[in-house]
Design a protein around this motif. Structure first.
Motif, PDB file in Angstrom:
ATOM      1  N   ALA A   1       1.361  -8.607  -5.536  1.00  0.00           N
ATOM      2  CA  ALA A   1       1.682  -7.763  -6.689  1.00  0.00           C
ATOM      3  C   ALA A   1       3.255  -8.297  -6.785  1.00  0.00           C
ATOM      4  N   ASN A   2       4.035  -8.564  -5.595  1.00  0.00           N
ATOM      5  CA  ASN A   2       5.258  -9.154  -5.590  1.00  0.00           C
ATOM      6  C   ASN A   2       5.569 -10.660  -6.257  1.00  0.00           C
ATOM      7  N   ASP A   3       4.183 -11.383  -6.007  1.00  0.00           N
ATOM      8  CA  ASP A   3       4.133 -12.581  -6.522  1.00  0.00           C
ATOM      9  C   ASP A   3       3.870 -12.688  -8.139  1.00  0.00           C
ATOM     10  N   GLU A   4       3.114 -11.587  -8.505  1.00  0.00           N
ATOM     11  CA  GLU A   4       3.090 -11.620  -9.757  1.00  0.00           C
ATOM     12  C   GLU A   4       4.208 -10.587 -10.710  1.00  0.00           C
ATOM     13  N   ASP A   5       5.223 -10.179  -9.584  1.00  0.00           N
ATOM     14  CA  ASP A   5       6.450  -9.372 -10.228  1.00  0.00           C
ATOM     15  C   ASP A   5       5.956  -8.322 -11.102  1.00  0.00           C
ATOM     16  N   VAL A   6       4.711  -7.470 -10.411  1.00  0.00           N
ATOM     17  CA  VAL A   6       4.627  -6.394 -11.338  1.00  0.00           C
ATOM     18  C   VAL A   6       4.668  -5.059 -10.130  1.00  0.00           C
ATOM     19  N   CYS A   7       4.790  -3.778 -10.996  1.00  0.00           N
ATOM     20  CA  CYS A   7       4.836  -2.600 -10.296  1.00  0.00           C
ATOM     21  C   CYS A   7       3.381  -2.088  -9.927  1.00  0.00           C
ATOM     22  N   THR A   8       3.157  -1.793  -8.674  1.00  0.00           N
ATOM     23  CA  THR A   8       1.857  -1.536  -8.222  1.00  0.00           C
ATOM     24  C   THR A   8       1.844   0.065  -7.707  1.00  0.00           C
ATOM     25  N   GLY A   9       3.005   0.497  -7.435  1.00  0.00           N
ATOM     26  CA  GLY A   9       3.195   1.962  -6.697  1.00  0.00           C
ATOM     27  C   GLY A   9       1.960   2.163  -5.813  1.00  0.00           C
ATOM     28  N   TYR A  10       1.169   2.939  -6.142  1.00  0.00           N
ATOM     29  CA  TYR A  10       0.353   3.505  -5.018  1.00  0.00           C
ATOM     30  C   TYR A  10      -0.863   2.665  -4.821  1.00  0.00           C
ATOM     31  N   GLU A  11      -1.049   1.559  -5.663  1.00  0.00           N
ATOM     32  CA  GLU A  11      -2.427   0.702  -5.289  1.00  0.00           C
ATOM     33  C   GLU A  11      -2.163  -0.011  -3.841  1.00  0.00           C
ATOM     34  N   ASP A  12      -3.434   0.294  -3.294  1.00  0.00           N
ATOM     35  CA  ASP A  12      -3.660  -0.053  -1.961  1.00  0.00           C
ATOM     36  C   ASP A  12      -3.741  -1.865  -1.761  1.00  0.00           C
ATOM     37  N   LEU A  13      -2.580  -2.386  -1.630  1.00  0.00           N
ATOM     38  CA  LEU A  13      -2.723  -3.824  -1.499  1.00  0.00           C
ATOM     39  C   LEU A  13      -2.348  -4.247  -0.095  1.00  0.00           C
ATOM     40  N   SER A  14      -3.131  -5.569   0.326  1.00  0.00           N
ATOM     41  CA  SER A  14      -2.643  -6.066   1.602  1.00  0.00           C
ATOM     42  C   SER A  14      -1.490  -6.804   1.631  1.00  0.00           C
ATOM     43  N   LEU A  15      -0.809  -7.192   2.724  1.00  0.00           N
ATOM     44  CA  LEU A  15       0.140  -8.193   2.657  1.00  0.00           C
ATOM     45  C   LEU A  15      -0.362  -9.732   2.510  1.00  0.00           C
ATOM     46  N   THR A  16       0.451 -10.602   1.928  1.00  0.00           N
ATOM     47  CA  THR A  16       0.192 -11.987   1.584  1.00  0.00           C
ATOM     48  C   THR A  16       0.360 -12.572   3.199  1.00  0.00           C
TER      49      THR A  16
ATOM     50  N   ARG B   1       8.521   6.901  17.919  1.00  0.00           N
ATOM     51  CA  ARG B   1       7.495   7.252  16.836  1.00  0.00           C
ATOM     52  C   ARG B   1       7.830   6.319  15.649  1.00  0.00           C
ATOM     53  N   ILE B   2       6.598   5.696  15.085  1.00  0.00           N
ATOM     54  CA  ILE B   2       6.756   4.922  13.868  1.00  0.00           C
ATOM     55  C   ILE B   2       6.122   5.813  12.784  1.00  0.00           C
ATOM     56  N   TYR B   3       6.890   5.886  11.641  1.00  0.00           N
ATOM     57  CA  TYR B   3       6.150   6.757  10.401  1.00  0.00           C
ATOM     58  C   TYR B   3       5.854   5.784   9.554  1.00  0.00           C
ATOM     59  N   THR B   4       4.750   5.847   8.824  1.00  0.00           N
ATOM     60  CA  THR B   4       4.371   5.019   7.675  1.00  0.00           C
ATOM     61  C   THR B   4       3.554   5.626   6.640  1.00  0.00           C
ATOM     62  N   SER B   5       3.704   5.198   5.322  1.00  0.00           N
ATOM     63  CA  SER B   5       2.568   5.751   4.442  1.00  0.00           C
ATOM     64  C   SER B   5       1.351   5.354   4.963  1.00  0.00           C
ATOM     65  N   THR B   6       0.308   5.970   3.913  1.00  0.00           N
ATOM     66  CA  THR B   6      -1.125   5.677   4.193  1.00  0.00           C
ATOM     67  C   THR B   6      -1.821   4.407   3.639  1.00  0.00           C
ATOM     68  N   ILE B   7      -0.744   3.591   2.852  1.00  0.00           N
ATOM     69  CA  ILE B   7      -1.021   2.642   2.104  1.00  0.00           C
ATOM     70  C   ILE B   7      -1.248   1.103   2.911  1.00  0.00           C
ATOM     71  N   ARG B   8      -2.019   0.389   2.941  1.00  0.00           N
ATOM     72  CA  ARG B   8      -2.533  -0.681   3.599  1.00  0.00           C
ATOM     73  C   ARG B   8      -1.569  -1.627   4.084  1.00  0.00           C
ATOM     74  N   ARG B   9      -0.537  -1.730   3.044  1.00  0.00           N
ATOM     75  CA  ARG B   9       0.601  -2.851   3.160  1.00  0.00           C
ATOM     76  C   ARG B   9       1.634  -2.339   4.283  1.00  0.00           C
ATOM     77  N   THR B  10       1.844  -0.798   4.362  1.00  0.00           N
ATOM     78  CA  THR B  10       2.786  -0.511   5.291  1.00  0.00           C
ATOM     79  C   THR B  10       2.174  -0.340   6.536  1.00  0.00           C
ATOM     80  N   LEU B  11       0.877   0.028   6.832  1.00  0.00           N
ATOM     81  CA  LEU B  11       0.034  -0.155   7.918  1.00  0.00           C
ATOM     82  C   LEU B  11       0.056  -1.346   8.623  1.00  0.00           C
TER      83      LEU B  11
END
Length: 95
Positions: free
Chosen positions: A15-30, A51-61
């Motif tokens: 989504a960063n490559d496409e310059d779009v807002c994804t918000g909650y969409e569960d995307l992987s890293l490139t 401790r490490i805290y993350t959201s549950t979204i794939r890109r942060t994991l």
């Protein structure tokens, strides 16, 4: 002992490559996003993480897992919580 909070944004996604807002969409890293995290990780080598805290979204994991591997801190507990997830962009998603 001094306590430090480190805040780090996830690496690049399609989504960063496409310059779009994804918000909650569960995307992987490139591949570039994984490389970004590998490059930045050593800057945190002097920090003793409790401790490490993350959201549950794939890109942060993925980002936190890369950091743990690069710093050899896989033993540090990782806590994922939906409260840390991005906002839903509603009709603005993918725009």
């Amino acid at each position: 002992m001094e306590k430090i909070i480190v805040v780090l944004r996830h690496g690049r996604t399609p989504a960063n490559d496409e310059d779009v807002c994804t918000g909650y969409e569960d995307l992987s890293l490139t591949a570039e996003g994984r490389d970004e995290i590998k490059i930045i990780s050593p800057q945190f080598s002097g920090i003793r993480f409790g401790r490490i805290y993350t959201s549950t979204i794939r890109r942060t994991l993925e980002s936190s897992e890369i950091i743990q591997n690069v710093l050899n801190i896989s033993h540090v507990p990782r806590v994922s919580n939906e409260a840390l997830n991005d906002r839903k962009c509603g009709p603005f998603s993918n725009m």
